[in-house]
Motif scaffolding. Structure first.
Motif, PDB file in Angstrom:
ATOM      1  N   LEU A 103       0.896  -1.184  -0.309  1.00 46.97           N
ATOM      2  CA  LEU A 103      -0.024   0.379  -0.140  1.00 46.97           C
ATOM      3  C   LEU A 103       0.920   1.068   0.183  1.00 46.97           C
ATOM      4  CD1 LEU A 103      -3.184  -1.109   2.415  1.00 46.97           C
ATOM      5  CD2 LEU A 103      -3.305  -1.007  -0.301  1.00 46.97           C
ATOM      6  N   ASN A 104       1.551   1.777   0.586  1.00 46.06           N
ATOM      7  CA  ASN A 104       2.973   2.530   0.818  1.00 46.06           C
ATOM      8  C   ASN A 104       3.420   2.383  -0.974  1.00 46.06           C
ATOM      9  OD1 ASN A 104       4.680   4.322   2.775  1.00 46.06           O
ATOM     10  ND2 ASN A 104       5.999   3.051   1.590  1.00 46.06           N
ATOM     11  N   HIS A 105       4.217   1.657  -1.423  1.00 43.77           N
ATOM     12  CA  HIS A 105       3.954   1.128  -2.789  1.00 43.77           C
ATOM     13  C   HIS A 105       2.958   2.528  -3.729  1.00 43.77           C
ATOM     14  CE1 HIS A 105       7.870  -0.686  -3.333  1.00 43.77           C
ATOM     15  NE2 HIS A 105       7.345  -1.408  -2.736  1.00 43.77           N
ATOM     16  N   ILE A 106       1.796   1.675  -3.875  1.00 44.64           N
ATOM     17  CA  ILE A 106       0.163   2.272  -4.382  1.00 44.64           C
ATOM     18  C   ILE A 106       0.605   3.973  -4.049  1.00 44.64           C
ATOM     19  CG2 ILE A 106      -1.585   2.249  -4.501  1.00 44.64           C
ATOM     20  CD1 ILE A 106      -1.820  -0.412  -4.092  1.00 44.64           C
ATOM     21  N   LEU A 107       0.268   4.583  -2.971  1.00 41.96           N
ATOM     22  CA  LEU A 107       0.318   5.559  -2.198  1.00 41.96           C
ATOM     23  C   LEU A 107       1.785   6.194  -2.963  1.00 41.96           C
ATOM     24  CD1 LEU A 107      -1.387   6.587  -0.297  1.00 41.96           C
ATOM     25  CD2 LEU A 107      -0.448   6.329   1.477  1.00 41.96           C
TER      26      LEU A 107
END
Lengths: 837, 295
Positions: A103-107
């Motif tokens: 999710l951090n990557h997507i953000l």
């Protein structure tokens, strides 16, 4: 308690957390169950009561939105923990770590290069059509590429025993503090078991959170220094300033926020305590502006900066985004992270996981269809009966709708709604989630099987994510076992991860404290905090005095015959009217007076003791993180007592309540004197206490002086808490000269006027030393000299004009002092107005 | 055509403002049809800090803050601009049918397609079936996009009444649609809502327009105001601007300052003030054709 297992029926459509398919307790439950079985019913009941008592004494509450009187809804905590073996936990831990990383990557991608949109792994609609996509945040940079600092995920177990993800919490995950408080209470409840089972500790998780935020805070401090050469670097051992930003006491999880602030040692601030200047965020403190390095926020994205987002938000910090753009402050979680809190995203995660991490997604999500895709919408309409319809974005406030509940008419309406704005909805498979034993006292005490969900927490560190070994287990409320939410009535549980070996829980970052790291004095007192402390001090004294005055009045009325009390009673009555406790016109009968006195104690009118105590409670609520647990409990218990009063209290009960109030307020004074660190905040609180007592004394003495000459002075000594000292010194009936000497001049007497003034001079001079001279020091000193130069033999008597004049003058000075304090130290916290052109 | 533009925003406060923080969208954009020179921004009192930035939509924005107490704030923006003629309606005959435009936007590659940014609801423009129904009267099946959009522009002009008293910044679109009155900003939002509710891409444009004085009358200084219109994405011609307040396709009398999803993205000036008591706002815009200056 032999029949424990018989109480849990085995149901095949749900996974049973406690029992295996042979009806035997699973290995990780046996010790708890054996221990419970060996106990008597009474022991269990004692345990249940202890938990209830602890919850109430700790003041654990959960606010329900839109209901101000619901401010004190108690937290619901079950006595039976939720248990998982470490072997199973490790799989959950790995999956949650992976998911947080993903999710951090997507953000980072959505607010950066947007490769997910270019590659078509994420539909543009989920970004551009999502109210949570904050355009001013596009292109932001993050320290160590961390945008998702805190993450929580709701998981549940399917009938086949596998765990599934139900929802992600990416903006400002709540509940980690409640999980910690649950642990503190439940661990006390089973002290032996807790030690024997090697249950994994939670403290290491919070140490990691604190140390990681400090790490980024230090990086930020370096940036600030490059930005503005006049900013001093953090000295060795000096911690960066990390604040918790709260929407305020009416927020549903305010209790948790203040608890965490106290536990982590971060100031709890509101938007109006912060300001943006020269591209940086500053905390308004009484000693001026202090540079803020990290904001751990509990405020929604779009409320954080009225200049960039919701223009009518008064909770935010205008210009915050300007500071974020320049990397001069760290916001945890980063602004815009609400974007990922969308059920619509769930279906795309498996592919995104391959794209970013080149591995399969470890824990699947509950089958979810985003209606924004025409094929999905078709499927959803065709299979409505087995689906739950939820809003796709957190900005759309709709309760989940169960397809199976709908009649034809409602069904048609729902389908119409779905077709009009399909992108706003998701549909999830309705899963039979697992059931776990829960204690219930309804009908008769027993174990119940209840649907359970687990919220698991992860926090970012510079070395990757760490997961809290445990979590917030929640069981469904009675009304609808399919919905698990604390807002709609549910119960929480402590979660135990049992381990084969004892594991030390420690932070990944922290080194041991050396003498260089020692901190003396809290330099980060916000103006608002200081104002709260000042009024807390004043109200503590005022309420103590009101209780005392009401008790005295009641005694006078009931214990002294009208003929005898006639000389003093009008004066006492006048004091009651001074505090708006009694009407100006004295009632003609004793019965009427008694009735009015009870009203003054218990009624809901604004000036009653009961209302004053509730106001005092709110004051304390705002200071929660500054008060020790015992201090807070005393305040909380007192407030609870007055909330639960029965309809028509008898006179004896009224005495009891007043006794208890007087006692509580002296205990609170004790906490204030002995238990609180004597920093500047304490000084402001003490000034509040002294001003209030000084005003009370001036006023009371002045009234007493106007009584008939032969009046009995016992009541004056009682009301000002001087009776014991007086009797120890003089055996005779109280006379004017010695009484006035004791109450006015005796500087050793904490209940004397002189004592209040010398204290005020001392505290104000200490404040002046730091914040430049504050002229009232001189006025007060002059007041004191004037008093000391009054001829005692001549003026310390009944009807003394000299004394009355002096008392009036001193009263006025104390009022002016209070006003000046407000102007000088509290006025920072104005609210602003938005404008448009 | 050459114009000079002078736009002044003045706030007068009844008591001192101790802190003012403002965001401006007053710098005109450079476009195919528009070249600006000598843009000057003057802020009085002088701000303690002033930062320039480019926003998500490519507009220039200014952020400033004033910490000294003041009872008056004046922001002036002035520039010269030359406008090229754009394609007129008769030159825009080859647009695709509007339904085709819809699918074209969905299928175009993301990084070559800024239409996707302006497809969805935004703070002041909530898509709805009511708006779609209103639009469908103009958007008959197979009708070319430009023709249908122009028809909608004319209908809004004919059916709605210009009424400066009827609405505020916060008036919702349903009410504008129901009352059939409002100002240029409302008509722009309404038209955007109509197009987006059909799945078309449409953006909000803010700027100035040369208000033609009645025959023989003197041009009034300050009579002109800040204006708003819409821009519709058409794969054949790119972004085409329509002005529902004046029932026209934009040619060379509209000066573009900024564009975004709606007013909230690009309001000329918005911010907060601490203190100030009652506030009075005066806005004046003067657009003068160069010919008049020389005369």
């Amino acid at each position: 308690m032999s029949s424990l297992f018989n109480q849990i029926p085995y149901q095949t459509e749900h996974f049973n957390e406690l029992l295996d398919q042979y009806g035997q307790p699973r290995a990780h439950w046996t010790e708890l169950m054996q221990s419970l079985q060996s106990e008597s019913d009474a022991e269990m009941q004692e345990r249940v009561n202890a938990v209830k008592r602890q919850v109430s004494e700790n003041g654990l509450t959960y606010n329900v939105y839109g209901d101000i009187s619901g401010l004190q809804r108690p937290w619901d905590l079950d006595v039976i923990p939720f248990i998982l073996p470490e072997s199973e936990w490790l799989a959950i831990e790995t999956a949650v770590t992976q998911r947080a990383t993903l999710l951090n990557h997507i953000l980072l991608d959505v607010y950066g290069a947007q490769s997910t949109l270019i590659n078509d792994t994420l539909p543009p609609e989920l970004v551009h059509g999502h109210a949570g996509f904050l355009r001013p945040c596009h292109g932001l940079k993050y320290f160590d590429n961390v945008a998702l600092h805190n993450y929580a995920v709701d998981i549940a177990r399917a009938p086949n025993g596998k765990w599934w993800v139900v929802a992600d919490r990416t903006q400002a995950p709540t509940g980690a503090g409640y999980a910690l408080e649950n642990r503190m209470i439940i661990a006390r409840t089973y002290p032996d078991l807790f030690r024997d089972l090697n249950i994994r500790r939670l403290s290491g998780f919070f140490a990691n959170m604190r140390d990681s935020l400090s790490h980024w805070g230090r990086l930020c401090a370096q940036k600030q220094q490059l930005h503005d050469a006049s900013i001093l670097p953090l000295s060795q051992g000096e911690q960066p300033l990390i604040v918790i930003l709260t929407p305020g006491p009416y927020n549903e999880t305010f209790h948790e926020q203040s608890f965490l602030a106290g536990y982590l040692g971060f100031p709890l601030v509101q938007g109006s305590d912060l300001t943006v200047r020269n591209g940086m965020v500053w905390l308004k403190t009484i000693s001026g502006l202090k540079a803020v390095h990290v904001i751990l926020r509990r405020l929604d994205d779009d409320f954080c900066d009225p200049l960039s987002f919701k223009p009518d938000s008064i909770l935010g910090i205008p210009g915050l985004i300007e500071s974020v753009k320049r990397e001069l402050v760290v916001i945890a979680n980063s602004l815009g992270s609400n974007l990922l809190q969308s059920g619509a995203l769930l279906g795309y995660l498996p592919d995104l996981c391959h794209q970013f991490l080149s591995e399969p997604l470890k824990m699947p999500s509950v089958a979810t269809w985003w209606c924004g895709e025409p094929k999905a919408l078709e499927y959803v309409i065709a299979n409505l009966d087995s689906l739950v319809i939820k809003p796709a974005f957190p900005q759309i406030h709709d309760y989940p709708i169960f397809g199976e509940d709908l009649n034809t008419e409602k069904r048609t309406l729902l389908i119409e709604k779905l077709c009009t704005n399909p992108q706003n909805y998701i549909a999830q498979e309705q899963v039979n989630i697992s059931q776990t034993p829960t204690w219930s006292n309804e009908h008769y005490p027993q174990l119940h099987a209840q649907s359970v969900g687990l919220r698991v927490y992860a926090c970012a560190t510079p070395n990757g994510y760490v997961v809290m070994p445990g979590g917030l287990a929640r069981v469904a409320g009675k009304k609808d076992s399919r919905v698990i939410t604390m807002q709609r009535g549910g119960t929480s549980k402590d979660t135990w991860i049992t381990s084969e070996h004892f594991t030390q829980s420690k932070s990944l970052l922290r080194s041991t404290t050396s003498s260089k790291d020692l901190i003396r004095g809290n330099t980060y007192l916000s103006s608002r905090m200081v104002e709260n402390l000042y009024w807390y001090g004043r109200y503590a004294i005022r309420n103590g005095q009101i209780s005392n005055l009401l008790r005295l009045s009641l005694r006078f009325l009931l214990e002294i015959t009208p003929r005898i009390r006639v000389t003093e009673w009008p004066t006492i009555y006048e004091l009651c009217t001074w505090y708006d406790l009694m009407p100006n016109k004295m009632p003609s009968t004793d019965e009427e007076t008694l009735k009015l006195l009870k009203i003054a104690v218990f009624s809901n009118t604004q000036t009653s003791l009961s209302s004053n105590i509730q106001q005092f409670f709110h004051q304390a609520f705002n200071l929660r993180e500054r008060l020790s647990n015992d201090h807070w409990r005393t305040v909380n218990q007192l407030s609870q007592q007055f909330i639960t009063i029965n309809q028509q209290p008898t006179t004896n009960e009224t005495f009891d309540y007043l006794d208890s109030a007087v006692k509580s307020f002296s205990a609170i004074s004790g906490f204030a004197l002995d238990w609180m660190t004597r920093d500047e905040g304490w000084q402001f609180m003490s000034i509040g206490r002294r001003i209030e007592r000084l005003q009370f004394l001036c006023n009371t003495i002045k009234s007493a002086l106007t009584m008939p000459e032969d009046s009995n002075l016992d009541w004056l000594l009682q009301l000002t808490n001087n009776i014991v000292t007086y009797r120890a010194r003089y055996s005779a009936r109280p006379e004017w000269l010695p009484v006035l000497d004791l109450i006015l001049l005796d500087d050793k007497n904490p209940n004397a006027v002189t004592f209040q003034i010398t204290g005020l001079i001392k505290y104000i001079s200490e404040i002046s030393r730091i914040h430049a001279t504050f002229s009232y020091e001189k006025d007060l000193a002059k007041c004191l000299t004037n008093l000391q130069s009054i001829d005692v033999d001549d003026a310390f008597c009944h009807q003394s004009d000299t004394l009355i004049e002096w008392l009036e003058e001193t009263y006025t000075i104390s009022e002016q002092l209070s006003d000046q304090l407000s102007l000088r130290f509290f006025s920072y916290t104005d609210t602003y107005k938005p404008n448009f052109a | 055509m050459l114009y000079t533009v002078h736009h002044q925003t003045e706030y007068i406060y009844s008591t001192s403002v101790t802190l003012s923080q403002q965001v401006l969208h007053l710098t005109p954009r450079h476009t195919l049809h528009q070249a600006c020179e000598n843009h000057r921004l003057n802020i009085d009192p002088m701000p303690a800090e002033h930062l320039k930035d480019q926003d998500f939509f490519g507009n220039t924005s200014d952020y400033f803050s004033i910490f000294n107490p003041h009872q008056k704030l004046i922001v002036t923006s002035a520039f010269r601009v030359s406008l090229q003629s754009r394609l007129s309606l008769s030159n825009l005959q080859d647009s695709l049918a509007w339904e085709q435009v819809k699918s074209h936007i969905k299928s175009a590659p993301y990084n070559q397609n800024d239409a996707v940014i302006y497809l969805y609801s935004s703070p002041h423009v909530k898509c709805s079936t009511a708006l779609a129904h209103y639009a469908l009267i103009s958007f008959t099946p197979g009708r070319p996009l430009i023709e249908a959009t122009f028809d909608l522009t004319q209908r809004i002009y004919q059916e709605f009444e210009f009424d400066a008293e009827a609405t505020e910044v916060s008036t919702p679109l349903e009410q504008v649609l129901f009352d059939k009155r409002g100002v240029c900003q409302d008509f722009a939002h309404l038209m955007i809502g109509c197009l987006r509710s059909l799945g078309l891409s449409c953006r909000y444009v803010s700027g100035y327009i040369l208000t033609n004085p009645p025959e023989g009358a003197q041009r009034l200084i300050g009579a002109d105001a800040s204006h708003a219109w819409v821009s519709v994405y058409c794969p054949t011609y790119g972004w085409v601007d329509f002005d529902p307040t004046n029932s026209c396709i934009v040619n060379n009398e509209h000066i573009t300052v900024a564009w975004g999803r709606d007013f909230s993205d690009i309001s000329p000036m918005h911010g907060i003030a601490l203190g100030g008591g009652e506030q009075t706002l005066n806005v004046s815009v003067t657009v003068t054709p160069e010919a008049l200056i020389n005369a």
